[in-house]
Design an enzyme around this catalytic site. Structure first.
Site, short mmCIF file in Angstrom:
data_model
loop_
_atom_site.label_atom_id
_atom_site.label_comp_id
_atom_site.label_asym_id
_atom_site.label_seq_id
_atom_site.Cartn_x
_atom_site.Cartn_y
_atom_site.Cartn_z
N LYS A 7 0.93 0.54 15.15
CA LYS A 7 2.29 0.58 15.67
C LYS A 7 2.69 -0.61 16.55
O LYS A 7 3.88 -0.81 16.80
CB LYS A 7 2.50 1.87 16.47
CG LYS A 7 2.53 3.11 15.61
CD LYS A 7 3.83 3.19 14.83
CE LYS A 7 3.73 4.09 13.62
NZ LYS A 7 3.36 3.43 12.39
N HIS A 39 0.84 -1.20 0.00
CA HIS A 39 0.00 0.00 0.00
C HIS A 39 0.87 1.25 0.00
O HIS A 39 1.80 1.37 0.80
CB HIS A 39 -0.91 0.02 1.24
CG HIS A 39 -2.07 -0.92 1.13
ND1 HIS A 39 -3.15 -0.87 1.98
CD2 HIS A 39 -2.32 -1.93 0.27
CE1 HIS A 39 -4.02 -1.81 1.65
NE2 HIS A 39 -3.52 -2.47 0.62
N TYR A 57 3.34 7.14 10.09
CA TYR A 57 2.57 5.93 9.80
C TYR A 57 3.42 4.91 9.05
O TYR A 57 3.45 3.72 9.41
CB TYR A 57 1.33 6.27 8.98
CG TYR A 57 0.29 5.18 8.90
CD1 TYR A 57 -0.88 5.25 9.65
CD2 TYR A 57 0.47 4.05 8.09
CE1 TYR A 57 -1.84 4.25 9.60
CE2 TYR A 57 -0.46 3.04 8.04
CZ TYR A 57 -1.63 3.15 8.80
OH TYR A 57 -2.57 2.15 8.75
N PRO A 93 -4.56 0.64 18.53
CA PRO A 93 -4.20 0.18 17.19
C PRO A 93 -4.40 1.19 16.07
O PRO A 93 -4.08 0.90 14.93
CB PRO A 93 -5.13 -1.03 17.00
CG PRO A 93 -6.31 -0.73 17.86
CD PRO A 93 -5.76 -0.01 19.06
N TYR A 126 -9.77 5.38 6.98
CA TYR A 126 -9.95 5.86 8.35
C TYR A 126 -11.05 6.91 8.32
O TYR A 126 -10.85 7.98 7.73
CB TYR A 126 -8.65 6.47 8.89
CG TYR A 126 -7.59 5.46 9.27
CD1 TYR A 126 -7.37 5.14 10.60
CD2 TYR A 126 -6.80 4.84 8.30
CE1 TYR A 126 -6.40 4.22 10.97
CE2 TYR A 126 -5.83 3.93 8.66
CZ TYR A 126 -5.63 3.62 10.00
OH TYR A 126 -4.67 2.71 10.35
#
Length: 384
Positions: A291, A72, A377, A287, A194
């Site tokens: 991480k 991704h 991220y 979550p 998200y």
């Protein structure tokens, strides 16, 4: 019994540590309270950072990630009426891989079996001492395992965490949880979504081309069985924006439901005498920032080098600085996970909601804001 490093915990942190130690010429014995089947089947993390993939590949564990993982470039940030793609590669030069913890565990088990690793499953009464570990094996026989160093990779509920007697503990309990589901249906998105929504946060993730992983923000103490399949799909469709700009959420058979409490926890130091902590034994993150597994991998990367230098090369400097070195990244990732969590989860306060929307719009429309999210991220370099 005697070994150079006694490792408590046969999850990804413990097995990866044993693998890296073996490559450096240091022997270890691994102890695990659960069965091999139970550990292999635990459904946990699903995102690997750029640095984690680099380390696994360097350790000879990357073949299936490249062939079976899903690469991704970024994620989608969404709120009602808007969806924005953040391209991590363009922003920060790094990407992520969707590759579940169960798959990482399979790779590690296969590698350690091929390497002749000694692993004792279904042990009990594990107790940590300064230079040895005592335990009872699956047949009921008691043992003492002497070691030059002990690695606590046994998570939140193992004995290692509490064996660090003088630890300072920092904890935050969030006022919401995640209802997570696995569904036998192809993902309705090419990358993770998200979503901020007045009804609560939602996340569309995936485990493979045929299995979707989705989450809903729910109150603490929620019984997953109180949510019917139809209610789950209806809430997901609403929060993820079914019909928005022609996008559709495809429902499917739900094979698993569970509720995950959200909390942050950091314990310092990550060492006492010959005992070194790694992964969830020392820290927990919500979550939202993906991480947890990556922090464990980063810990183990540092710890393996420290123990090889200490035991094989008689150089204690990396072991002495391990806790401080690891916690630079731990606190950075703890902050990022908190930031993502508080930006995306609703509290019921209209003022908070407007602040969250303002922050989301800034991140989505500012190159500086988007780059900050992308850099964190996709993962800072190990040793940050």
């Amino acid at each position: 019994m005697r070994t150079q490093v006694a490792i408590i915990g046969a999850g990804p942190a413990g097995l990866l540590l044993s693998h890296l130690l073996a490559q450096g010429g240091v022997a270890s014995v691994v102890l695990e309270t659960r069965s091999e089947e139970y550990v292999a089947a635990r459904i946990r993390a699903g995102i690997l950072e750029h640095s984690s993939v680099e380390l696994l590949e360097k350790a000879g564990l990357g073949d299936r990630i490249r062939t079976e993982g899903d690469h991704h470039r970024g994620i989608y940030l969404q709120w009602p009426g808007e969806r924005h793609h953040l391209d991590f590669v363009n922003l920060a030069g790094r990407s992520v891989w969707v590759y579940g913890q169960t798959e990482v565990q399979k790779d590690l088990i296969a590698a350690r079996r091929a390497g002749g690793q000694e692993i004792h499953y279904e042990v009990s009464d594990v107790a940590v001492h300064d230079d040895h570990v005592t335990f009872t094996d699956a047949s009921g026989q008691s043992h003492r395992l002497d070691a030059d160093a002990i690695a606590g990779c046994d998570g939140s509920f193992g004995p290692s965490r509490n064996a660090v007697a003088a630890a300072e503990k920092y904890e935050k309990i969030y006022p919401y949880s995640w209802l997570g589901i696995l569904a036998d249906v192809a993902p309705s998105t090419d990358e993770l979504i998200y979503a901020w929504h007045p009804d609560g946060f939602a996340l569309h993730s995936m485990r493979s081309a045929t299995v979707s992983r989705l989450y809903l923000q729910v109150p603490n103490g929620t019984d997953p069985q109180s949510w019917s399949d139809d209610r789950i799909w209806e809430a997901l469709a609403t929060r993820l924006g079914h019909g928005q700009n022609g996008w559709k959420l495809t429902p499917g058979p739900i094979t698993d439901k569970s509720v995950l409490p959200m909390r942050s926890y950091v314990q310092t130091p990550m060492r006492q005498g010959n005992l070194f902590l790694a992964g969830d034994a020392a820290h927990i993150v919500p979550p939202t920032g993906a991480k947890g597994l990556n922090l464990a991998i980063a810990d183990v990367a540092l710890l393996s080098k420290a123990l090889i230098d200490k035991i094989k090369n008689r150089d204690p400097r990396k072991a002495d600085s391990y806790s401080d070195d690891a916690q630079r990244r731990v606190w950075r990732c703890t902050h990022f996970s908190w930031w993502m969590t508080t930006m995306l989860h609703t509290s019921g306060d209209p003022f908070d909601a407007q602040l969250q929307l303002s922050q989301l719009k800034w991140v989505a429309n500012s190159e500086a804001g988007a780059t900050g999210l992308a850099e964190n991220y996709a993962g800072l370099p190990i040793g940050y």
